[in-house]
Design a protein around this motif. Sequence first.
Motif, PDB file in Angstrom:
ATOM      1  N   TYR A  68     -10.715  13.509  -3.948  1.00  0.00           N
ATOM      2  CA  TYR A  68     -10.183  14.847  -3.621  1.00  0.00           C
ATOM      3  C   TYR A  68      -9.248  15.691  -4.930  1.00  0.00           C
ATOM      4  O   TYR A  68      -8.401  16.208  -4.774  1.00  0.00           O
ATOM      5  CB  TYR A  68      -9.279  14.943  -2.404  1.00  0.00           C
ATOM      6  N   GLN A  69      -9.961  15.397  -5.933  1.00  0.00           N
ATOM      7  CA  GLN A  69      -9.577  16.155  -7.209  1.00  0.00           C
ATOM      8  C   GLN A  69     -10.274  16.768  -8.000  1.00  0.00           C
ATOM      9  O   GLN A  69     -11.708  16.419  -8.061  1.00  0.00           O
ATOM     10  CB  GLN A  69      -8.514  14.955  -7.736  1.00  0.00           C
ATOM     11  N   LEU A  70     -10.078  17.999  -8.426  1.00  0.00           N
ATOM     12  CA  LEU A  70     -10.970  18.555  -9.415  1.00  0.00           C
ATOM     13  C   LEU A  70     -10.034  19.163 -10.570  1.00  0.00           C
ATOM     14  O   LEU A  70      -8.787  19.277 -10.359  1.00  0.00           O
ATOM     15  CB  LEU A  70     -11.603  19.798  -8.989  1.00  0.00           C
ATOM     16  N   SER A  71     -10.525  19.338 -11.685  1.00  0.00           N
ATOM     17  CA  SER A  71      -9.878  20.170 -12.936  1.00  0.00           C
ATOM     18  C   SER A  71      -9.567  21.366 -12.339  1.00  0.00           C
ATOM     19  O   SER A  71     -10.410  22.173 -11.698  1.00  0.00           O
ATOM     20  CB  SER A  71     -10.601  20.076 -14.296  1.00  0.00           C
ATOM     21  N   PRO A  72      -8.718  22.183 -13.031  1.00  0.00           N
ATOM     22  CA  PRO A  72      -8.468  23.617 -12.831  1.00  0.00           C
ATOM     23  C   PRO A  72      -9.638  24.287 -13.082  1.00  0.00           C
ATOM     24  O   PRO A  72     -10.042  25.313 -12.425  1.00  0.00           O
ATOM     25  CB  PRO A  72      -7.245  23.983 -13.956  1.00  0.00           C
ATOM     26  N   GLY A  73     -10.442  23.803 -13.991  1.00  0.00           N
ATOM     27  CA  GLY A  73     -11.677  24.712 -14.279  1.00  0.00           C
ATOM     28  C   GLY A  73     -12.799  24.646 -13.440  1.00  0.00           C
ATOM     29  O   GLY A  73     -13.734  25.574 -13.039  1.00  0.00           O
ATOM     30  N   THR A  87      -3.790  29.120 -11.820  1.00  0.00           N
ATOM     31  CA  THR A  87      -2.343  28.274 -12.005  1.00  0.00           C
ATOM     32  C   THR A  87      -1.346  28.684 -11.057  1.00  0.00           C
ATOM     33  O   THR A  87      -0.814  27.757 -10.653  1.00  0.00           O
ATOM     34  CB  THR A  87      -1.903  28.511 -13.591  1.00  0.00           C
ATOM     35  N   ASN A  88      -1.284  29.991 -10.889  1.00  0.00           N
ATOM     36  CA  ASN A  88      -0.206  30.432  -9.708  1.00  0.00           C
ATOM     37  C   ASN A  88      -0.567  29.738  -8.563  1.00  0.00           C
ATOM     38  O   ASN A  88       0.436  29.371  -7.604  1.00  0.00           O
ATOM     39  CB  ASN A  88      -0.282  31.833  -9.700  1.00  0.00           C
ATOM     40  N   ARG A  89      -1.634  29.864  -8.176  1.00  0.00           N
ATOM     41  CA  ARG A  89      -2.142  29.112  -6.818  1.00  0.00           C
ATOM     42  C   ARG A  89      -1.746  27.544  -6.942  1.00  0.00           C
ATOM     43  O   ARG A  89      -1.276  27.175  -5.705  1.00  0.00           O
ATOM     44  CB  ARG A  89      -3.615  29.531  -6.548  1.00  0.00           C
ATOM     45  N   ILE A  90      -2.149  26.785  -7.748  1.00  0.00           N
ATOM     46  CA  ILE A  90      -1.753  25.685  -7.979  1.00  0.00           C
ATOM     47  C   ILE A  90      -0.291  25.317  -7.614  1.00  0.00           C
ATOM     48  O   ILE A  90       0.165  24.412  -6.969  1.00  0.00           O
ATOM     49  CB  ILE A  90      -2.460  24.790  -9.250  1.00  0.00           C
ATOM     50  N   ASP A  91       0.560  26.049  -8.536  1.00  0.00           N
ATOM     51  CA  ASP A  91       1.934  25.796  -8.470  1.00  0.00           C
ATOM     52  C   ASP A  91       2.469  26.251  -6.976  1.00  0.00           C
ATOM     53  O   ASP A  91       3.312  25.082  -6.457  1.00  0.00           O
ATOM     54  CB  ASP A  91       2.509  27.039  -9.256  1.00  0.00           C
ATOM     55  N   LEU A 112      -5.473  17.083 -13.793  1.00  0.00           N
ATOM     56  CA  LEU A 112      -6.518  17.297 -12.598  1.00  0.00           C
ATOM     57  C   LEU A 112      -5.452  17.630 -11.234  1.00  0.00           C
ATOM     58  O   LEU A 112      -4.274  17.348 -11.338  1.00  0.00           O
ATOM     59  CB  LEU A 112      -7.004  15.857 -12.210  1.00  0.00           C
ATOM     60  N   VAL A 113      -6.195  18.263 -10.279  1.00  0.00           N
ATOM     61  CA  VAL A 113      -5.489  18.835  -9.263  1.00  0.00           C
ATOM     62  C   VAL A 113      -6.123  17.934  -8.139  1.00  0.00           C
ATOM     63  O   VAL A 113      -7.204  17.794  -7.861  1.00  0.00           O
ATOM     64  CB  VAL A 113      -5.683  20.218  -8.920  1.00  0.00           C
TER      65      VAL A 113
END
Length: 165
Positions: A68-73, A87-91, A112-113
């Motif tokens: 369950y992970q993806l890069s920000p891209g 970036t703001n959403r991930i934060d 990775l997120v």
Amino acid sequence: MEDEVDRLVAAWRRERPDLDVEPLEVLSRVSRLARHLDRARRLAFAEHNLEPWEFDVLTALRRAGTPYQLSPGQLLTQTLVTSGTMTNRIDRLAKKGLVERLPDPSDRRGVLVRLTAEGRDRADQALAGLLDQERAILAELTTAQRGELAGLLRQLTAPFDNIPG
């Protein structure tokens, strides 16, 4: 059975008989349905303390499968927002404990997120709630009618979904 679009179209035909208002019969209904769907989505997500954008990011990660992970891209590609917005959403999701950032083992500068267990549970619960709302919206249609409508809508949306860039 008459609806609001029938009344709108009849008024335009009376007022502007020189125009072909037939597209309104389809697209005004699609527009009205989109508003109803947006309300149903917001209700389903609010029951799980999520905003629609949070659901979009969490479910993109959930659909990626284990781990369950993806890069920000990759998240940008799936959610169609700018890198600054992502970036703001991930934060914000990380502060809530719904995602975590990890170093990308294949790129020393990359991250990775990853969905946390709580994020996965929230995504799963919100999806179930959303599907209940959507089933209610489609309840007047038979299974065959839903399939036919899905095919017709696919035919209309595919050209937009397949535009490069």
